[in-house]
Design a protein around this motif. Structure first.
Motif, PDB file in Angstrom:
ATOM      1  N   TYR A  95       0.842  -1.214   0.000  1.00  0.00           N
ATOM      2  CA  TYR A  95       0.000   0.000   0.000  1.00  0.00           C
ATOM      3  C   TYR A  95       0.875   1.261   0.000  1.00  0.00           C
ATOM      4  O   TYR A  95       0.634   2.198  -0.744  1.00  0.00           O
ATOM      5  CB  TYR A  95      -0.891   0.045   1.251  1.00  0.00           C
ATOM      6  CG  TYR A  95      -2.034  -0.942   1.279  1.00  0.00           C
ATOM      7  CD1 TYR A  95      -2.250  -1.826   0.229  1.00  0.00           C
ATOM      8  CD2 TYR A  95      -2.914  -0.976   2.357  1.00  0.00           C
ATOM      9  CE1 TYR A  95      -3.300  -2.726   0.274  1.00  0.00           C
ATOM     10  CE2 TYR A  95      -3.975  -1.860   2.405  1.00  0.00           C
ATOM     11  CZ  TYR A  95      -4.154  -2.743   1.366  1.00  0.00           C
ATOM     12  OH  TYR A  95      -5.184  -3.621   1.417  1.00  0.00           O
ATOM     13  N   ILE A  96       1.866   1.215   0.909  1.00  0.00           N
ATOM     14  CA  ILE A  96       2.698   2.422   1.059  1.00  0.00           C
ATOM     15  C   ILE A  96       3.383   2.768  -0.263  1.00  0.00           C
ATOM     16  O   ILE A  96       3.461   3.928  -0.658  1.00  0.00           O
ATOM     17  CB  ILE A  96       3.747   2.191   2.175  1.00  0.00           C
ATOM     18  CG1 ILE A  96       3.041   2.117   3.526  1.00  0.00           C
ATOM     19  CG2 ILE A  96       4.783   3.300   2.172  1.00  0.00           C
ATOM     20  CD1 ILE A  96       3.936   1.635   4.651  1.00  0.00           C
ATOM     21  N   ARG A  97       3.826   1.718  -0.969  1.00  0.00           N
ATOM     22  CA  ARG A  97       4.529   1.983  -2.219  1.00  0.00           C
ATOM     23  C   ARG A  97       3.570   2.314  -3.363  1.00  0.00           C
ATOM     24  O   ARG A  97       3.881   3.076  -4.252  1.00  0.00           O
ATOM     25  CB  ARG A  97       5.387   0.767  -2.606  1.00  0.00           C
ATOM     26  CG  ARG A  97       6.604   0.598  -1.726  1.00  0.00           C
ATOM     27  CD  ARG A  97       7.490   1.841  -1.816  1.00  0.00           C
ATOM     28  NE  ARG A  97       7.970   2.227  -0.485  1.00  0.00           N
ATOM     29  CZ  ARG A  97       9.190   1.950  -0.034  1.00  0.00           C
ATOM     30  NH1 ARG A  97      10.067   1.356  -0.786  1.00  0.00           N
ATOM     31  NH2 ARG A  97       9.552   2.315   1.183  1.00  0.00           N
TER      32      ARG A  97
ATOM     33  N   GLY B  80       1.171   5.903  -2.368  1.00  0.00           N
ATOM     34  CA  GLY B  80       1.858   7.036  -1.769  1.00  0.00           C
ATOM     35  C   GLY B  80       1.363   8.354  -2.358  1.00  0.00           C
ATOM     36  O   GLY B  80       0.593   8.383  -3.320  1.00  0.00           O
TER      37      GLY B  80
ATOM     38  N   LEU C  83      -2.371   8.091   0.516  1.00  0.00           N
ATOM     39  CA  LEU C  83      -1.581   8.546   1.652  1.00  0.00           C
ATOM     40  C   LEU C  83      -1.277  10.034   1.569  1.00  0.00           C
ATOM     41  O   LEU C  83      -0.546  10.566   2.400  1.00  0.00           O
ATOM     42  CB  LEU C  83      -0.296   7.728   1.741  1.00  0.00           C
ATOM     43  CG  LEU C  83      -0.558   6.253   2.070  1.00  0.00           C
ATOM     44  CD1 LEU C  83       0.713   5.436   1.997  1.00  0.00           C
ATOM     45  CD2 LEU C  83      -1.189   6.132   3.459  1.00  0.00           C
TER      46      LEU C  83
ATOM     47  N   ALA D 241      -5.606   8.294   4.208  1.00  0.00           N
ATOM     48  CA  ALA D 241      -4.843   7.331   5.019  1.00  0.00           C
ATOM     49  C   ALA D 241      -5.783   6.546   5.926  1.00  0.00           C
ATOM     50  O   ALA D 241      -5.640   5.333   6.090  1.00  0.00           O
ATOM     51  CB  ALA D 241      -3.797   8.066   5.846  1.00  0.00           C
TER      52      ALA D 241
ATOM     53  N   LEU E  52       1.120   2.978   8.724  1.00  0.00           N
ATOM     54  CA  LEU E  52       0.378   4.044   8.043  1.00  0.00           C
ATOM     55  C   LEU E  52       0.323   5.301   8.914  1.00  0.00           C
ATOM     56  O   LEU E  52      -0.352   6.272   8.562  1.00  0.00           O
ATOM     57  CB  LEU E  52      -1.041   3.580   7.701  1.00  0.00           C
ATOM     58  CG  LEU E  52      -1.149   2.453   6.661  1.00  0.00           C
ATOM     59  CD1 LEU E  52      -2.593   2.028   6.485  1.00  0.00           C
ATOM     60  CD2 LEU E  52      -0.556   2.881   5.323  1.00  0.00           C
TER      61      LEU E  52
ATOM     62  N   ARG F 106      10.158   1.717   7.831  1.00  0.00           N
ATOM     63  CA  ARG F 106      10.151   2.969   8.587  1.00  0.00           C
ATOM     64  C   ARG F 106      11.342   3.852   8.219  1.00  0.00           C
ATOM     65  O   ARG F 106      11.217   5.062   8.136  1.00  0.00           O
ATOM     66  CB  ARG F 106      10.207   2.680  10.093  1.00  0.00           C
ATOM     67  CG  ARG F 106       9.023   1.922  10.591  1.00  0.00           C
ATOM     68  CD  ARG F 106       8.414   2.617  11.762  1.00  0.00           C
ATOM     69  NE  ARG F 106       7.563   3.714  11.329  1.00  0.00           N
ATOM     70  CZ  ARG F 106       6.599   4.232  12.081  1.00  0.00           C
ATOM     71  NH1 ARG F 106       6.396   3.775  13.289  1.00  0.00           N
ATOM     72  NH2 ARG F 106       5.869   5.202  11.633  1.00  0.00           N
TER      73      ARG F 106
END
Lengths: 263, 304, 354
Positions: free
Chosen positions: A111-113, A116, A124, A130, A210, B264
């Motif tokens: 998800y983060i990648r 973004g 995000l 988010a 997240l 992180r």
């Protein structure tokens, strides 16, 4: 037979010891905050902590949205698969089991990648996005449980006959789902919902990665910095889980039982 | 998308012979399941594929095996190794202990309330994981934990002086077992319930001892569910991070914690190496499942 | 009389305060086929399970071939058992199921394979050895279960309602098959059933059970034609029961609905004025007067059921209704409801139930 029962008791006693000692120890530890006497000080501190109230409230709200999203995705699908597209059942079942195979941390990493702030779908990029992504992530985590609960519920009622009966009486699809199918699988849906709640309420990995102000990361933070409050929080978390499971059990007593099982 | 619409035609051709009905029903048929598939593809399959493909790309977007090769560095191999050990140990201990408890409560002739109480408790304990579980075990087996203190005071046995540490392989394994055992109980009890009483009676009239009956019938019948659950327990432990993180901080270097740190703060100083670690995790849990499916189709022809 | 092969002596079984079998006695000849017939809860299955060794008698003993087996474990008794729910081992092939007892007994594989093939031939499923139970129909599964039970050459074969789970057609063909296999092998067999037709058709003898006791033990012919008790008469076959009052005990005169019938020599001990239950099988009654039938009663046709080859007529006689069967004949139309009718029978066929 006699010796069999003896060993059964031994196994049960060992198991009970393994499971109860940590609970007793945690309760004991949580009451040690005041020197020399047992007290509920740790609980008072925890409940009085504004961050506890805020993060817990946030997680409850997230859980509610997760349940709504899960129901919206799972119920129509499970119903439609039973009614019209049984050939898709293996595919859907396989997909619903994937979250048990793919670790949560991997999913959230994806998800983060993918989502973004610079991506075409910048979930995000905003607070709301988010939060939505966290709900979505939780819905995938709960997917195996939600789907199985609902599918089991649908199996006990004869979906096809109920639907056809409603159609003959002139009901449209909206009426059929909301007035016929949902009430009959309500118990199953609620079971799935409480299970989802139990899983989501203290979830750490997704919320932390997240950067959401959820209960799980708060727990971790307290654990890293305080001595007695974590034990109190563990007992509170255990009580919440217990409550969810008890509700499921109580609900299951009201589940419809049908003699007519098509499969 | 093309192959979906292909199978679509095949399906519609079978169920709805009239041509006009087919053109009407095609979209509605799929409309019912579309939200599910869109959701699954966007938020489950694509993110996973994205990482898996990323594991084979470099910063310039070219295909490469370098990231996979970089997994071979000692710290990462050690992380995988300890993760596999903890997962394997906790799933096997959990599986056998869970099986023993399940057999005891279903077949052991114990009172009925013990069975229902155990099942209820198992439902709770199997979901009592994550950070709070770590707190409970710190309160039990931490340096100031009740069990630690009591053992020291009553028996004079200092477990920490004898090499035990809650922040270690065994500490983590013992903690994971707390949700592994009940998970096994919850899943395997229905399988044991499925054993028919008449099978045992038939075996007895045919002259079999209890041991022969177990070896020739009970174990083979339970085995597929058992193995499937072991795989599930393994994956369950392998992907878990919250308990370990809350328990040990980053002092025990298991793969999910390594990946967590990488996400992180790019501790490995190579974004694509993170993809490779995630890829490796999927490969391991995936392989476990492939092994299970292969085993089941190969040796369990009697399953419907 | 030869030595009994199986002897059940004064067997009693209680579960806590409830006695389910009381003082049950039965001797079974070698090679005999004996059925336990009775309604559910009559104790028939409990007796069978005590013979198999799954229940221990509270009192009494069970002897097989001169040896007391009362306290032996089931796996030391060398009995074969077939269950209502087939109970085939799902993880074993048909051949492995049949060979289970042989393998457990340590029979060499070659011998076992020969015996398995022989069994498959006997049950007429020679090609099925490699199948798994779930691939077979209920009737096939039950035949495999039978083969599995008899493969180790047990001393006794115990059949616990083996046909109840099957559909009607299979039930009839399989029961004939069971009987012919049993005769061919000469194996002493106990068959538990609640279906009287089943018991009548395949047994050498029947023990009719009720309330934990054997009401009557006898050949099917005896059980059907000379029921010893009211329960047996009612449970086995269809029966018309009429209430009658003895008017003259010496000459055997009994009044049924203000009509008189003569039952000479059947009243054994009843006095004038006693009330009796008189029973008649439907096939012992004819419509109209017939030579050779010494008794008759008159009434009115109440119902006519056309069943094909047979027409079942119900005749109202006062307050009672009597069923009788007549054969269909294309030449004569069936009687009409409301017609006056006379029924006749031989007083010798009348059963007096005490």
């Amino acid at each position: 037979m006699k010796s069999g029962r003896f060993w059964a008791w031994v196994v049960f006693a060992l198991g009970a010891a393994y499971f109860f000692i940590p609970l007793i120890a945690t309760v004991e530890f949580s009451m040690r905050m005041r020197r020399g006497a047992y007290s509920f000080d740790a609980y008072k501190v925890v409940f009085g902590d504004p961050r506890f109230q805020a993060t817990f409230g946030y997680s409850v709200l997230t859980a509610v949205f997760t349940i709504i999203l899960g129901v919206l995705i799972v119920v129509p699908t499970a119903y439609w698969i039973r009614l019209r597209m049984p050939q898709l059942r293996p595919v859907v079942e396989f997909i619903t089991l994937l979250p048990l195979v793919i670790p949560a941390i991997v999913i959230v990493f994806g998800y983060i990648r993918m989502y973004g702030s610079n991506s075409p779908l910048p979930f995000l990029g905003s607070e709301t996005g988010a939060n939505a992504l966290l709900v979505i992530g939780y819905a995938t985590l709960a997917l195996p449980y939600m789907y199985r609960a609902v599918d089991t519920g649908l199996r006990t009622i004869d979906v096809r006959t109920l639907t056809e009966a409603a159609q003959i009486l002139g009901a449209g699809w909206g009426t059929i789902i909301t007035r016929v199918i949902l009430p009959n699988v309500l118990i199953a849906v609620l079971s799935g919902a409480f299970l989802t709640f139990a899983i989501v309420i203290g979830e750490f990995t997704m919320a932390s990665l997240l950067n959401r102000p959820a209960f799980g990361p708060y727990l971790q933070n307290v654990g890293a910095n305080r001595a007695y409050e974590p034990a109190a929080l563990a007992i509170i978390a255990f009580a919440i889980t217990w409550g969810c499971m008890s509700l499921i059990q109580i609900l299951s007593r009201f589940a419809p039982r049908s003699a007519n099982r098509p499969n | 998308m093309t192959d979906i619409s292909l199978s679509d035609h095949a399906v519609a051709g079978k169920t709805a012979p009239p041509a006009d009905a087919r053109s009407m029903r095609l979209p509605t048929q799929w409309l019912g399941v579309a939200p599910f598939f869109i959701f699954a593809i966007m938020f489950l399959i694509l993110p996973t594929l994205y990482l898996m493909l990323g594991a084979f790309r470099n910063d310039a977007g070219e295909f490469t095996f370098e990231n996979i090769a970089a997994l071979a560095q000692p710290s990462i191999v050690a992380a995988y190794w300890i993760s596999i050990k903890v997962s394997l140990a906790s799933s096997l201990i959990g599986a056998f202990a869970g099986l023993a408890i399940a057999i005891a409560i279903v077949r052991g002739g114990l009172p009925e309330w013990i069975r229902s109480a155990t099942l209820t408790f198992s439902g709770v304990a199997s979901n009592f994981a994550g950070v709070p579980l770590a707190f409970a075990f710190l309160a039990t087996l931490g340096r100031l934990g009740l069990a630690t203190v009591l053992l020291n005071v009553l028996v004079g046995f200092n477990i920490y002086a004898h090499g035990f540490n809650i922040l270690s392989f065994w500490g983590l394994t013992l903690t994971y077992v707390y949700f592994q055992i009940p998970l096994m109980v919850v899943i395997i009890v229905p399988a044991i319930d499925g054993l028919k009483k008449e099978w045992g009676e038939a075996a007895a009239t045919l002259g079999a001892t209890q041991a022969q009956f177990w070896r020739m019938v009970v174990i083979p019948v339970i085995w597929p569910s058992f193995l499937g659950t072991v795989i599930l327990l393994f994956a369950n432990a392998f992907g878990a991070i919250a308990t370990a993180y809350a328990l040990t901080g980053s002092s025990l270097n298991i793969v999910p914690i390594l990946l967590y740190a990488q996400i992180r703060g790019d501790v490995l100083h190579n974004a694509h190496l993170g993809y490779a670690i995630a890829f490796g995790m999927i490969v391991i849990t995936g392989l476990a499942n492939v092994f299970y499916i292969w085993f089941r189709t190969r040796s369990e022809r009697w399953l419907k | 009389m030869t030595e009994p092969f199986l002897s059940i002596q004064h067997v009693r079984k209680s579960f806590g305060p409830i006695t389910v079998v009381q003082d049950f006695n039965l001797d079974v000849e070698p090679g005999e086929f004996v059925s336990f017939l009775g309604p559910s809860g009559c104790g028939k299955t409990t007796v069978l399970r005590m013979v198999a060794g799954f229940e221990e008698p509270s009192a009494g003993k069970i002897v097989v071939a001169g040896k007391d087996i009362t306290r032996l474990k089931p796996n030391q008794r060398n009995v074969g058992m077939v269950f209502q729910a087939y109970a085939l081992f799902p993880n074993l092939t048909v051949a492995q199921n049949i060979g289970f007892g042989l393998k457990v007994a340590g029979m060499p594989k070659a011998d076992a394979d020969r015996r398995i093939a022989e069994m498959l031939d006997i049950i007429k499923l020679p090609q099925m050895g490699d199948r798994y139970p779930y691939q077979l129909s209920g009737g096939q599964q039950q035949r495999i279960a039978l083969a599995r039970a008899i493969a180790p050459k047990p001393k006794l074969l115990l059949l616990d309602e083996p046909l109840s789970a099957l559909d009607a057609k299979v039930r009839v063909s399989l029961r004939e098959e069971i009987r012919s296999i049993q005769k061919k092998l000469g194996i002493t067999t106990i068959f538990v059933t609640h279906d009287q037709e089943e018991a009548l058709s395949i047994s050498d003898r029947i023990a009719v059970m009720y309330g934990g006791k054997a009401e009557q033990v006898g050949t099917p012919f005896e059980i059907y034609n000379r029921p010893a008790t009211k329960f047996v008469a009612n449970f086995v076959g269809t029966l018309n029961v009429l209430e009658g009052t003895v008017t003259d005990a010496a000459s055997g005169k009994v009044r049924v609905n203000s009509q008189e019938v003569s039952l000479k020599g059947k009243l054994n001990g009843s006095k004038s004025g006693d009330t009796l239950s008189l029973a008649l099988r439907p096939e012992a009654i004819s419509l109209g007067r017939h030579p050779g039938r010494d008794s008759s009663l008159s009434g009115e046709i109440a119902e006519v059921h056309f069943l094909g080859s047979v027409i079942r007529v119900r005749v109202g006689i006062g307050g009672a209704t009597v069923s009788l069967d007549t054969f269909n004949s294309p030449a004569t139309p069936p009687p009409a409801v409301g017609e006056k009718a006379e029924i006749s029978f031989s007083s010798g066929d009348m059963l007096v139930l005490h």
